[in-house]
Scaffold this active site. Structure first.
Site, mmCIF file in Angstrom:
data_model
loop_
_atom_site.group_PDB
_atom_site.id
_atom_site.type_symbol
_atom_site.label_atom_id
_atom_site.label_comp_id
_atom_site.label_asym_id
_atom_site.label_seq_id
_atom_site.Cartn_x
_atom_site.Cartn_y
_atom_site.Cartn_z
ATOM 1 C CB VAL A 15 -0.952 0.003 1.219
ATOM 2 C CG1 VAL A 15 -1.754 1.295 1.275
ATOM 3 C CG2 VAL A 15 -1.881 -1.212 1.160
ATOM 4 N NE ARG A 47 14.293 -6.708 7.571
ATOM 5 C CZ ARG A 47 12.999 -6.968 7.695
ATOM 6 N NH1 ARG A 47 12.146 -6.495 6.799
ATOM 7 N NH2 ARG A 47 12.554 -7.697 8.687
ATOM 8 C CD GLU A 128 -13.845 5.492 3.304
ATOM 9 O OE1 GLU A 128 -14.427 6.523 3.601
ATOM 10 O OE2 GLU A 128 -14.364 4.369 3.401
ATOM 11 C CG ASP A 200 -9.148 -8.461 7.604
ATOM 12 O OD1 ASP A 200 -8.251 -7.610 7.609
ATOM 13 O OD2 ASP A 200 -10.097 -8.454 6.790
ATOM 14 C CE LYS A 204 -10.803 -5.338 6.430
ATOM 15 N NZ LYS A 204 -10.571 -6.315 5.357
ATOM 16 N N GLY A 305 -5.442 -4.807 -1.854
ATOM 17 C CA GLY A 305 -4.523 -4.540 -2.962
ATOM 18 C C GLY A 305 -3.927 -3.155 -2.842
#
Ligand code: HSE
Length: 430
Positions: A15, A47, A128, A200, A204, A305
């Site tokens: 991201v 790193r 968001e 997860d 949410k 993604g």
């Protein structure tokens, strides 16, 4: 127009690198839309050698120093997890910087304290991207629907599990086989626990419920079940009654007035193929909202993604940058309703149950009696096969979840029931 607004980027994975690229590629449009140029002041990573595409002069391992630097105006946090993200965000607030985050786990654990710290500092906290990736959802809940009363928010908010369940329905594969395929294709992570076990989705759900019902809800308040126990039999049984199996995040208002509460849960459920969420296949996300005045709304798109999530991050970046220029801070979520969170045991649900039974007089009556004794009303019963291979398929009406699960436990002990072959909750059946 004056000098550029400087952004500190914390994290440069999938991201973060997409955010960095979009800030550079869309520099002209962002300047026009915000009123001042946006520039990246630094990129904090663990790193630096792993990021040859990032200009070396921007890279730092000292995130704490970066977020408090005088020339930094805004902070984008895409490292995820609780620490050091929380400390860095709090340090940024204390230094007067607004924060854009994609960190669902942190917001679901500590959203109230983080918003309080942002409000105290007079800065923004926008996130968001934390729920359903690219899909504009939190701002519609917080702003567009702020004049309405929400009844339910039901979502497919985890792409990995939706991919696995979609493949199980398409191919007849079992969970393990579909998970192996998802891992092979890169839809599931090497350690799929957070997705497959519903952590997860529970984070949410907590964020969605907090915004929808003006009530602080944390991930610990969310009843959570994953999909690893969903079998090919469950999926086949769902198809037989015109349903499909989805991992749902369900946030709902239960009861009214003094008895009002919110119930928030994540679990697999059968939904009718005619329901808008049933058509959401593969790794896509969608959220179905029911409001008093607006009626039914559906939000659909890519929930994960690099680029889709970066789109949501940049939308927030533009919002907080505009606020920075005008000297305003957007209002955070309101928790004024402070409704109690109902336990799963008390939450009304419906079950679909398949039983292998002996096809003898009185078996159906004994099975029905067990439901009755637990106060559970039966909606439909179907018998498939006969003789030694009879199957009873029962769909209940709504009842407290504890009564339904106690009924199933009792059925497992009944001599007339050879096996309970499938148990799944049902949502969206009229
Ligand atoms: N791992 C999530 C998913 C995406 O599978 O949808 C990030 O929340």
């Amino acid at each position: 127009m004056s000098g550029p607004l400087k952004v500190a980027l914390l994290g440069c994975g999938t991201v973060g690198s997409a955010v960095l690229r979009l800030i550079s590629e869309q520099a002209g449009d962002l300047t026009a839309r915000i009123g001042r140029p946006v520039e990246v002041a630094g990129v904090a990573v663990r790193r630096p050698a792993h990021h040859p595409d990032v200009p070396a002069g921007l890279l730092t391992t000292d995130a704490a120093a970066l977020v408090t630097r005088d020339d930094v105006d805004l902070v984008v946090e895409v490292i995820g997890g609780i620490e050091p993200a929380r400390s860095l965000i709090l340090a940024a607030f204390a230094a007067g910087k607004s924060v854009v985050s994609a960190n669902k786990a942190l917001l679901a654990e500590d959203g109230v304290a983080l918003h309080a710290a942002a409000a105290k500092a007079g800065v923004d906290l926008y996130y968001e991207a934390a729920v359903a990736g690219a899909i504009p959802l939190l701002r519609p809940l917080r702003e567009s629907l702020a004049g309405d009363q929400l009844r339910r928010v039901v979502g497919i908010v985890n792409g990995t599990t939706n991919y696995i369940l979609s493949r199980m329905a398409e191919t007849g594969a079992g969970f393990a086989e579909a998970l192996a395929e998802a891992t092979e294709l890169g839809y599931a992570e090497a350690d799929p626990t957070a997705d497959v076990d519903g952590f997860d989705a529970a984070s949410k759900a907590a964020i969605l419920a907090s915004l929808a019902f003006h009530t602080p809800v944390t991930a610990a308040d969310v009843h959570r079940e994953g999909i690893s126990a969903v079998s090919s039999t469950d999926v086949a049984r769902a198809a037989e009654i015109g349903c499909t199996v989805k991992l749902l995040a369900i946030c709902e208002r239960v009861g009214n007035g003094d008895d009002g509460s919110v119930a928030v849960r994540v679990h697999p459920a059968m939904i009718p193929t005619s329901h808008p969420l049933a058509a959401v296949g593969g790794a896509f996300n969608a959220v179905f909202v029911e409001a008093e005045a607006a009626g039914q709304l559906m939000f659909y798109g890519q929930g994960a993604g690099g680029e889709p999530t970066a789109s949501a991050v940049l939308g927030d970046l533009v919002a907080v940058a505009r606020n920075r220029i005008t000297g305003a801070a957007g209002q955070g979520p309101t928790g004024y309703a402070a409704l109690p969170v109902r336990s799963m045991a008390d939450t009304p649900t419906r079950y679909h149950v398949s039983l292998d039974v002996a096809d003898k007089p009185g078996v159906l009556a004994t099975v029905a009696q067990e439901f009755a004794q637990h106060g559970v009303s039966i909606s439909t019963v179907r018998q498939d096969g006969h003789g030694d291979a009879a199957t009873l398929v029962i769909v209940t009406h709504s009842a407290p979840d504890a009564a339904l699960s106690a009924t199933i436990a009792a059925l497992r002990d009944m001599p007339a029931v050879r096996d309970v072959t499938s148990v799944l909750r049902v949502e969206g059946l009229s």
